[in-house]
Motif scaffolding. Structure first.
Motif, short mmCIF file in Angstrom:
data_model
loop_
_atom_site.label_atom_id
_atom_site.label_comp_id
_atom_site.label_asym_id
_atom_site.label_seq_id
_atom_site.Cartn_x
_atom_site.Cartn_y
_atom_site.Cartn_z
N SER A 13 0.83 -1.21 0.00
CA SER A 13 0.00 0.00 0.00
C SER A 13 0.86 1.25 0.00
O SER A 13 0.48 2.27 -0.60
CB SER A 13 -0.94 -0.01 1.22
N ILE A 40 1.77 2.18 -3.47
CA ILE A 40 0.67 2.85 -4.16
C ILE A 40 0.55 4.30 -3.70
O ILE A 40 0.38 5.23 -4.51
CB ILE A 40 -0.66 2.10 -3.89
N ASN A 41 0.64 4.54 -2.38
CA ASN A 41 0.52 5.89 -1.84
C ASN A 41 1.62 6.81 -2.35
O ASN A 41 1.40 8.01 -2.56
CB ASN A 41 0.54 5.85 -0.31
N LEU A 86 0.83 7.83 -5.90
CA LEU A 86 -0.19 8.88 -5.86
C LEU A 86 0.34 10.16 -5.23
O LEU A 86 -0.37 11.16 -5.18
CB LEU A 86 -1.41 8.38 -5.08
N ARG A 103 -3.05 12.73 -9.99
CA ARG A 103 -4.11 11.84 -9.50
C ARG A 103 -5.25 11.72 -10.51
O ARG A 103 -5.99 10.73 -10.50
CB ARG A 103 -4.60 12.33 -8.15
N ILE A 116 -4.75 8.63 -12.63
CA ILE A 116 -4.73 7.33 -11.95
C ILE A 116 -6.12 7.05 -11.39
O ILE A 116 -6.67 7.85 -10.64
CB ILE A 116 -3.69 7.32 -10.80
N VAL A 126 -8.40 4.62 -8.97
CA VAL A 126 -8.15 3.77 -7.80
C VAL A 126 -9.47 3.21 -7.29
O VAL A 126 -10.43 3.96 -7.08
CB VAL A 126 -7.45 4.57 -6.67
N THR A 148 -10.37 1.05 -3.95
CA THR A 148 -9.76 0.54 -2.72
C THR A 148 -10.64 -0.51 -2.06
O THR A 148 -11.79 -0.73 -2.47
CB THR A 148 -9.52 1.69 -1.72
N SER A 172 -14.06 1.50 -0.25
CA SER A 172 -14.37 2.69 -1.06
C SER A 172 -15.55 3.43 -0.45
O SER A 172 -16.70 3.06 -0.66
CB SER A 172 -14.67 2.29 -2.50
N VAL A 178 -14.72 4.83 -11.15
CA VAL A 178 -13.39 4.74 -11.75
C VAL A 178 -13.49 4.42 -13.25
O VAL A 178 -12.69 4.92 -14.05
CB VAL A 178 -12.55 3.68 -11.01
N ILE A 203 -5.40 1.31 -10.42
CA ILE A 203 -4.95 0.65 -9.20
C ILE A 203 -6.14 -0.05 -8.56
O ILE A 203 -7.17 0.57 -8.31
CB ILE A 203 -4.33 1.65 -8.22
N ASP A 234 -6.94 -2.04 -5.27
CA ASP A 234 -6.47 -2.42 -3.94
C ASP A 234 -7.59 -3.20 -3.25
O ASP A 234 -8.49 -2.63 -2.65
CB ASP A 234 -6.11 -1.16 -3.14
#
Length: 623
Positions: free
Chosen positions: A406, A409-410, A413, A439, A442, A444, A446, A449, A521, A530, A532
């Motif tokens: 993670s 990924i962070n 971003l 951003r 990209i 995402v 998660t 969410s 998304v 991404i 997650d």
């Protein structure tokens, strides 16, 4: 007329918000810039009103003497012009000044001034790093934002309005009393000295208590919001009683500050009453003694005693205004601690928008540490990590909890800045492009969410606000959400796409929330995707139905997927196995199984596809 004054201050300035100074005066000036001319005008108006009111007392004394000395038959002939002039001041000038001050106060400043502060502070906070919001209650931040906006307004307005009025009024009153006879000014001087000492002793204490009270109020509000936001957890663990105790602790902390405040208020009330009685008695007694001995005219007594009575009436108002001033200063100081913090992640001065390309991602010798506990050295989460993801490649990240997946990924971003190394997208250093454009490129999804407490349409269109209805409908179908959305409704009777989903989407099931997030998304259509734990909230039947849709979503995109359920990422082009911030294995699913390394052990131990704890306490795959 009202609207003209209401438009004098722009409540929503478009200039980029900067970090406010951390000093009290600097903070006040920073947020008062757009309102400063009108605050000065308010102060000038208050000063003129105070001068006129004091002058009216002087005129009253003159009138008494004139009535006593002038024969009735020639009174108007001798004094008519002056009386007419004073009547114009009283009937025309003073009301006009009061009207102007009222318009500036109520139409120009009362609403626009704090709204301008809220707007600027909110825009600044929106650009704070993720870590800022992880360190504080959301409710506490919101409370401080609202409290501080009002407190800055009150401090600025009380200084310019009340402060100017009181200062000029008292100086004028003292000068007027002294102009009758210097001895009549003595009680006013003594009273002012004693009054000043009382203010000096009590009001700062009220300010300190107010600051503690503002902090206690923010904590209390934060705890209430935290309990309500996590009400499902509270009920699942049957901890209503425990929440009551936790809340009572903050309530009692707030109540203790109220007790302290009220004690000081009672003390100032008692002392002030004594001072006021002493002022009126001494002025009246001294004035009568001077008149009796022929040292002053009756007009001087007619000026001095009403002035003392007027100050007597004003004294309580002045005290409460000063107490409120210091209380608001305390609130502003408390707000500074949250609102005047530097941003941890800033756009470079020459940052340019990211140019969208095919989506090649590179991590070159990246090292990163999270901030540790004060006094302790933080351990590296990523240590000299190098990874190249080709444009259009589908990559799965695998590893135990805490391996750095993670975090990787962070950092892509740019939620945090790396200590060393370089991260690029299509050859562009992410630290040299604007965060918004980064951003925007990209998408995402998660594990959790959360949705905005808005309509389903607003949540989906958050991915692309200018999307047409057909685009939204296609995104719904892609996410397998078109089956349940038409049947949604809320307590206000809104249905389908217009139905509101509740705070963080609580009115929807986990699977429904996840599908709305996937639709959002899909609508965004970013070149890098991404995932997650993107399907972790879906049951097996729904996951199987949506997996084919995700395959469509991933087409033509660079994909980075994290999943504890290894079967969901086994078909990726390449799997990256991480451990303790390093890449220890990489290859296809089949290649990694033949290496008989960590991935092979995780796969072998899988039962149901979830990671479990090994004997040494580390997490591996298993049931």
């Amino acid at each position: 007329m009202f609207s003209w004054f209401e438009r004098r201050i722009d409540p929503y300035p478009s200039n980029a918000p900067g970090m406010p100074p951390r000093t009290l005066v600097g903070f006040l000036l920073h947020y008062s810039r757009g309102a400063l001319p009108w605050l000065i005008l308010l102060g000038l108006g208050s000063g003129l009103i105070a001068l006129i009111e004091v002058a009216l007392f002087g005129w009253l004394g003159e009138l008494v003497d004139q009535l006593a000395e002038t024969p009735r038959e020639i009174f108007w002939q001798m004094h008519g012009a002056r009386l007419t002039y004073m009547a114009l001041v009283l009937v025309v000038v003073l009301p006009l000044l009061n009207m102007l001050s009222s318009m500036v106060l109520h139409q120009t400043l009362m609403g626009n001034f704090p709204q301008r502060i809220r707007w600027q502070a909110h825009r600044y906070l929106l650009r704070q790093s993720i870590g800022y919001f992880q360190d504080e209650f959301a409710g506490r931040i919101a409370q401080r934002l609202m409290q501080t906006a009002l407190a800055v307004r009150e401090v600025a307005m009380k200084i310019m309005d009340v402060g100017t009025y009181v200062l000029i009024y008292f100086i004028g009153a003292l000068a007027l009393a002294a102009s009758q006879d210097w001895r009549l000014a003595l009680p006013f001087v003594v009273w002012a000295a004693a009054y000043g000492i009382m203010l000096w002793q009590i009001v700062p204490r009220l300010g300190r208590v107010a600051q503690a009270q503002a902090d206690a109020r923010s904590t209390m509000t934060g705890r209430v919001v935290d309990s309500y936001t996590n009400i499902a957890t509270v009920k699942l663990f049957s901890h209503s009683a425990r929440e009551e105790i936790w809340m009572r602790d903050s309530l009692d902390g707030f109540l203790q500050t109220v007790y302290q405040q009220m004690r000081l208020s009672s003390l100032q009330d008692i002392v002030l009453n004594v001072l006021n009685v002493a002022l009126v008695a001494s002025v009246a007694g001294l004035g009568l003694w001077l008149w009796t001995n022929g040292m002053i005219e009756v007009g001087a007594v007619a000026v001095a005693i009403p002035l003392a009575l007027r100050l007597n009436n004003m004294a309580h108002w002045i005290m409460w205004e000063f107490a409120a001033l210091f209380e608001n200063i305390g609130t502003v100081r408390d707000g500074i601690s949250s609102l005047a913090l530097p941003r941890e992640v800033l756009d470079a001065p020459d940052a340019k928008p990211l140019l969208r390309g095919p989506g090649e991602v590179r991590f070159d010798d990246v090292t990163f540490r999270y901030r540790g506990i004060e006094g302790a050295l933080p351990m590296a989460v990523l240590d000299d990590l190098t990874l190249h993801i080709a444009a259009g490649e589908k990559v799965g990240l695998v590893g135990r909890s805490g391996a750095g997946k993670s975090t990787l990924i962070n950092l892509l971003l740019r939620f945090h800045d790396i200590e060393q190394g370089r991260i690029t997208i299509d050859g562009q250093d992410v630290s040299r492009v604007t965060q918004d454009s980064l951003r925007a490129a990209i998408g995402v999804v998660t594990q959790d969410s959360s949705l905005l407490h808005r309509s389903v349409r607003d949540n989906i269109a958050y991915g692309r606000p200018d999307a047409a209805e057909d685009d939204i409908a296609r995104a719904l179908r892609m996410a397998e959400a078109d089956g349940f959305v038409p049947g949604l409704s809320d307590s206000y009777g809104r249905r389908g796409l217009e139905a509101h989903v509740g705070e963080r989407g609580v009115k929807l099931s986990g699977g429904q929330r996840q599908r709305i997030a996937i639709a959002r998304v899909a609508l965004k259509d970013a070149p890098i995707l991404i995932l997650d734990e993107a399907t972790s909230a879906l049951d097996s039947e729904v996951e199987a139905a949506i997996q084919s849709r995700l395959d469509v979503l991933m087409q033509g995109k660079t994909v980075i997927a994290i999943a504890h359920r290894l079967s969901t990422i086994a078909a990726m082009d390449r799997l990256i196995v991480m451990d303790q911030g390093r890449i220890i294995e990489q290859g296809s699913h089949a290649e990694l199984l033949t290496q008989d390394g960590l991935y092979a052990r995780l796969w072998a131990r899988q039962s149901g596809g979830f990671l479990v704890s090994d004997d040494d306490g580390k997490t591996e795959a298993g049931g």
